[in-house]
Write an enzyme that holds these catalytic residues in place. Structure first.
Site, PDB file in Angstrom:
ATOM      1  N   LYS A  97       0.808  -1.222   0.000  1.00 16.79           N
ATOM      2  CA  LYS A  97       0.000   0.000   0.000  1.00 16.79           C
ATOM      3  C   LYS A  97       0.838   1.268   0.000  1.00 16.79           C
ATOM      4  O   LYS A  97       0.510   2.223  -0.694  1.00 16.79           O
ATOM      5  CB  LYS A  97      -0.977   0.006   1.173  1.00 16.79           C
ATOM      6  CG  LYS A  97      -0.332  -0.183   2.514  1.00 16.79           C
ATOM      7  CD  LYS A  97      -1.324  -0.467   3.625  1.00 16.79           C
ATOM      8  CE  LYS A  97      -0.605  -0.859   4.895  1.00 16.79           C
ATOM      9  NZ  LYS A  97      -0.130  -2.257   4.880  1.00 16.79           N
ATOM     10  N   GLY A 179      -0.874 -10.444  18.663  1.00 11.58           N
ATOM     11  CA  GLY A 179      -0.337 -10.379  17.302  1.00 11.58           C
ATOM     12  C   GLY A 179      -1.183  -9.535  16.359  1.00 11.58           C
ATOM     13  O   GLY A 179      -0.940  -9.525  15.158  1.00 11.58           O
ATOM     14  N   ASP A 193      -1.436   3.922   8.057  1.00  9.48           N
ATOM     15  CA  ASP A 193      -1.787   2.760   7.233  1.00  9.48           C
ATOM     16  C   ASP A 193      -3.073   3.046   6.450  1.00  9.48           C
ATOM     17  O   ASP A 193      -3.132   2.872   5.233  1.00  9.48           O
ATOM     18  CB  ASP A 193      -1.972   1.539   8.145  1.00  9.48           C
ATOM     19  CG  ASP A 193      -2.528   0.338   7.424  1.00  9.48           C
ATOM     20  OD1 ASP A 193      -1.720  -0.430   6.860  1.00  9.48           O
ATOM     21  OD2 ASP A 193      -3.758   0.160   7.408  1.00  9.48           O
ATOM     22  N   LYS A 197      -4.062   3.661   2.103  1.00  7.19           N
ATOM     23  CA  LYS A 197      -5.137   2.978   1.365  1.00  7.19           C
ATOM     24  C   LYS A 197      -6.149   3.991   0.829  1.00  7.19           C
ATOM     25  O   LYS A 197      -6.642   3.862  -0.292  1.00  7.19           O
ATOM     26  CB  LYS A 197      -5.830   1.974   2.291  1.00  7.19           C
ATOM     27  CG  LYS A 197      -4.892   0.862   2.768  1.00  7.19           C
ATOM     28  CD  LYS A 197      -5.512   0.064   3.909  1.00  7.19           C
ATOM     29  CE  LYS A 197      -4.570  -1.015   4.421  1.00  7.19           C
ATOM     30  NZ  LYS A 197      -5.066  -1.603   5.697  1.00  7.19           N
TER      31      LYS A 197
END
Lengths: 338, 338
Positions: A97, A179, A193, A197
């Site tokens: 991305k 995780g 992030d 996008k």
């Protein structure tokens, strides 16, 4: 004839892609070579001997590779690699991305000049086919706005603050232990992030380039359990929402924690689920929901891109349908689009 | 160079398509000729003189037409027309669900032999780009099931029975008065409309042909206000649900009134909204929601198909990106996929 595929990057997504390529009965794609990182991983035992293993990216530039699949992430060395792959006449599929958000335009232009294909469905919303749905399926509309949940980590953290009434730091620690969040959670939590996008979606939906640095980001780190109580009193909850609107002279876009109605599609997104709502002048609102992260959903996007490359670049003309031969128990195979 | 387009059928969808083709600044599509029905409509005053008007379908087979758009519906004469169009070397775009459900395979095979394109996004779920999202965007997955609300008329009637507590006949009469239901409501109410769309989705998602006559249909005519009360006690409501599952030796499919959880995506569909949920082996559930009927949303699907034809058939190679020239206020045009 099959597309001969070289994969660089052998983390969760890379391994899912390799397994799926080895499993698929489709004769149009063949995994030929994998490039693991130099400093890392051994060749895994489950990879059949027919698949080559290398730690040297140049091995994917050899003439026997038709498509390079990049699953390493980050700007460099991915950008140089993909330039070299396109110049060597390969098509390219990536789920990166950052790279597509920052340099997608230059890579698309290079691919066009080389008459190769550059695709990146896996870079946005994982397994939700929003790139082609927007770019191709809504091409007939004039799109006015996009609103989305594009980061599953924030979803997880926010829903823990909401349901367990714990502070952000504790919810983050939980997500890290499970995780779901990275050791350095900045990219997720502060919206970087999601904004990469969103920049890609803006390019596809509006045909304009929005620099990631022009997209305002608000962190979810300041959201408290009290905020959820207040939101609830107004029939709302809080989500990290990425949104972009077409304006008279361009696009306004931001990513930030936002009140969303409890009975709407955004409130119900949980875990790694992504939601993208697109508003068009003619078509009204169209909403896409699905698994936005994880090896297998992202592998679906990568494989779908590979089949698109195959459709475009394998020059086989389908034979006339042998209707009689294909029938079985009243069902007959339907030819896919040529 | 532009695709020169002939449209047959000038009802709600045909008029929306024509208006959009006249409005779009995209140079790849040009409306050249409209074929209205012989027994009907005069040439409308808003259609510019540059667009031809005819009541003879053969006028769309002339050499100056590249693509025929069929918006009449029904099996005949549409089937013969589109055969003749493909044989004359035209590509074809249609929103005709019955025709695609019954004869899509034969038309796709003919188009492939003719090296022309046959597309039908508007035949399923109106403006929701589910055909290409499933066929192209989820091509990398092995799809296991489809569940959908594919008929807005049934949605309207069921929600009126639910909210106003009125019997089916009264809700139907209301829907007819408002123009949401036909004088003969059988196709909607008894599930035949939805099953044609489901048959198309089965072909795309599973690659198998399911005859519409093999899809069991249950009518919503027997649903009562009491049924909704009982459903509500179990946290459910009732919708006309089309569903198909891949089995070991084929596909099982049906359309019928079904209990759906109040907090799920199907319960929330209202009016002409369609919902399609697709379940894949790797990607899990992906849900598409949007306007499933109406002139404008269906026109989006038709236009998107026309752009797909243009991408495939106009042989222009994009020029290298002139980044400097295209920039404006920090935004630069992004080249679309070649």
């Amino acid at each position: 004839m099959a597309l001969r595929i070289g994969v660089v990057g052998f983390g969760t997504v890379g391994q899912s892609v390799a397994r799926r390529l080895l499993d698929t009965p489709d004769p149009r794609v063949r995994l030929l070579r994998v490039c693991g990182r130099a400093n890392g991983r051994e060749r895994p035992a489950w990879l059949p001997r027919s698949v080559g293993w290398t730690t040297d990216f140049d091995a994917l530039l050899a003439p026997d590779i038709d498509v390079v699949v990049e699953l390493v992430g980050g700007i460099q060395p991915a950008r140089s690699w993909l330039h070299r792959a396109l110049i060597a006449g390969k098509s390219v599929v990536t789920a990166n991305k950052q790279l597509v958000a920052e340099h997608g335009q230059e890579l698309l232009a290079l691919a066009a000049r080389q008459q190769r294909t550059f695709r990146f469905e896996g870079a946005v919303a994982g397994g939700v086919p929003v790139v082609r749905a927007v770019e191709d399926g809504l091409a007939g509309d004039r799109l006015l706005g996009i609103t989305g949940i594009l980061n599953g980590t924030c979803n997880y953290i926010l829903s823990r603050i909401e349901r367990a009434g714990i502070p952000f730091d504790e919810a983050l620690r939980e997500a890290q232990e499970l995780g779901y969040a990275e050791a350095d959670p900045t990219a997720d939590v502060d919206g970087f992030d999601a904004r990469a996008k969103l920049a890609i979606l803006c390019a596809i939906a509006f045909g304009v380039r929005v620099r990631t640095s022009d997209i305002e980001c608000g962190s979810i780190a300041s959201v408290t359990p009290d905020d959820f109580l207040r939101a609830g009193r107004h029939g709302c909850t809080i989500r990290q929402i990425a949104s972009a609107e077409r304006t008279e002279d361009g696009v306004v876009a931001c990513v930030k924690p936002t009140l969303v109605p409890l009975d709407g599609p955004f409130a119900r997104a949980s875990g790694a689920q992504n939601v993208v709502a697109v508003r068009g002048e003619l078509g009204g609102e169209t909403v896409f929901t699905g698994q936005g992260a994880g090896g297998n959903p992202t592998a679906v996007a990568v494989l779908s891109d590979l089949f698109a490359v195959a459709r475009r670049e394998l020059s086989s003309v389908p034979a006339p349908a042998a209707a009689g031969a294909a029938r079985k128990r009243g069902l007959a195979l339907v030819p896919k689009y040529a």
